[in-house]
Enzyme design. Sequence first.
Site, PDB file in Angstrom:
ATOM      1  N   ASP A  46       0.841  -1.205   0.000  1.00  8.91           N
ATOM      2  CA  ASP A  46       0.000   0.000   0.000  1.00  8.91           C
ATOM      3  C   ASP A  46       0.878   1.258   0.000  1.00  8.91           C
ATOM      4  O   ASP A  46       0.361   2.376  -0.037  1.00  8.91           O
ATOM      5  CB  ASP A  46      -0.995  -0.011   1.172  1.00  8.91           C
ATOM      6  CG  ASP A  46      -0.328   0.050   2.533  1.00  8.91           C
ATOM      7  OD1 ASP A  46       0.912  -0.084   2.598  1.00  8.91           O
ATOM      8  OD2 ASP A  46      -1.047   0.222   3.533  1.00  8.91           O
ATOM      9  N   SER A  47       2.222   1.064  -0.005  1.00 19.94           N
ATOM     10  CA  SER A  47       3.135   2.186  -0.241  1.00 19.94           C
ATOM     11  C   SER A  47       2.862   2.816  -1.597  1.00 19.94           C
ATOM     12  O   SER A  47       3.339   3.914  -1.882  1.00 19.94           O
ATOM     13  CB  SER A  47       4.590   1.717  -0.160  1.00 19.94           C
ATOM     14  OG  SER A  47       4.791   0.576  -0.974  1.00 19.94           O
ATOM     15  N   GLU A 116      -0.916  -5.226   8.933  1.00 16.44           N
ATOM     16  CA  GLU A 116      -0.069  -4.587   9.946  1.00 16.44           C
ATOM     17  C   GLU A 116      -0.642  -4.768  11.347  1.00 16.44           C
ATOM     18  O   GLU A 116      -1.849  -4.594  11.554  1.00 16.44           O
ATOM     19  CB  GLU A 116       0.045  -3.081   9.642  1.00 16.44           C
ATOM     20  CG  GLU A 116       0.705  -2.783   8.311  1.00 16.44           C
ATOM     21  CD  GLU A 116       0.855  -1.287   8.027  1.00 16.44           C
ATOM     22  OE1 GLU A 116       0.514  -0.453   8.903  1.00 16.44           O
ATOM     23  OE2 GLU A 116       1.305  -0.960   6.912  1.00 16.44           O
ATOM     24  N   GLU A 180       9.785  -3.453  10.481  1.00 19.63           N
ATOM     25  CA  GLU A 180      10.086  -2.155   9.847  1.00 19.63           C
ATOM     26  C   GLU A 180      10.604  -1.152  10.860  1.00 19.63           C
ATOM     27  O   GLU A 180       9.990  -0.928  11.918  1.00 19.63           O
ATOM     28  CB  GLU A 180       8.831  -1.606   9.145  1.00 19.63           C
ATOM     29  CG  GLU A 180       9.130  -0.276   8.444  1.00 19.63           C
ATOM     30  CD  GLU A 180       8.122   0.139   7.386  1.00 19.63           C
ATOM     31  OE1 GLU A 180       7.201  -0.646   7.078  1.00 19.63           O
ATOM     32  OE2 GLU A 180       8.264   1.260   6.856  1.00 19.63           O
TER      33      GLU A 180
HETATM   34  O1  KIV Z   1       3.497  -1.110   1.620  1.00 24.78           O
HETATM   35  C1  KIV Z   1       4.681  -1.458   1.630  1.00 24.78           C
HETATM   36  O2  KIV Z   1       5.449  -1.204   0.694  1.00 24.78           O
HETATM   37  C2  KIV Z   1       5.166  -2.169   2.800  1.00 24.78           C
HETATM   38  C3  KIV Z   1       6.641  -2.439   2.878  1.00 24.78           C
HETATM   39  C4  KIV Z   1       7.351  -1.200   3.254  1.00 24.78           C
HETATM   40  C5  KIV Z   1       6.963  -3.543   3.788  1.00 24.78           C
HETATM   41  O3  KIV Z   1       4.421  -2.505   3.653  1.00 24.78           O
END
Ligand code: KIV
Length: 261
Positions: A46-47, A116, A180
């Site tokens: 979701d980044s 998460e 993280e």
């Molecule tokens: O959304 C993402 O890219 C992540 C990574 C940073 C682990 O959760």
Amino acid sequence: MSRKVTAPGLRQMMEAGEKIVCITAYDYTSALLCDSAGVDVVLVGDSLGNVVQGHSTTVPVTLEEMVYHTRCVRRGLSSPLLVGDLPFGSYNVSVSQAVESAIALMKAGADAVKLEGDYTEEIRAIVKAGIPVMGHVGFTPQSINEFGGHKVQGRGDAGEGVLDEAISIQEAGVFGIVLEMIPADVAAVITKKIEIPTIGIGAGAACDGQIQVWHDVFGLSARKLKHARWFAQGQDVFGAALSEYISSTRSGEFPTSENSF
Ligand code: KIV
């Protein structure tokens, strides 16, 4: 053709001492590159809220958007394990909401999902539905408003809390855990104490594998992050190519007869 990476296969890699290489991807073309380069795990993270959509956090990302990008990546990927990220609000309301959201990502082509935090009941229920779940502890970006910014978690006594959370989601059934932005020594202790692979991002070298955001390792993000390395100078390379395209077009040098029919 390389072997298909599976969730149980990551445990075997860990046991054999092979480092697990993970990266995010959000589209078909990047997925093809990951496939041919031999990446182990591709996370449709979701980044994408930050690096694709231009939001300042991942909070606005919707399940529908994650489904769309998971479909795009699926079309380009065969060997790596495809993990679809459950976005904020898609698993936090109830156990049944979590299972339904995980099913939506699986139907879009994911091989596993990630969520998460300490959502143990939700993890158990998703695993019961036959869906492998990856956990994520330490700095969890969907909780950025609670943390008050991008802050390293688990310093000092707080390290115990991150370890407890990792143990609790391991017991709930996750097949691996993203650690993280936690101190390297805390990540090393967690990696030693738990039985499943740890995948670090800003968590030091002792983790069983590493994950990075695509734009952060190819020099495409706005700034260099401490936990990343620019393996390519993407902004410079694409910036120079774009300038050349502009000047060649403006001067009339492009297209030539070679580019014409
Ligand atoms: O959304 C993402 O890219 C992540 C990574 C940073 C682990 O959760």
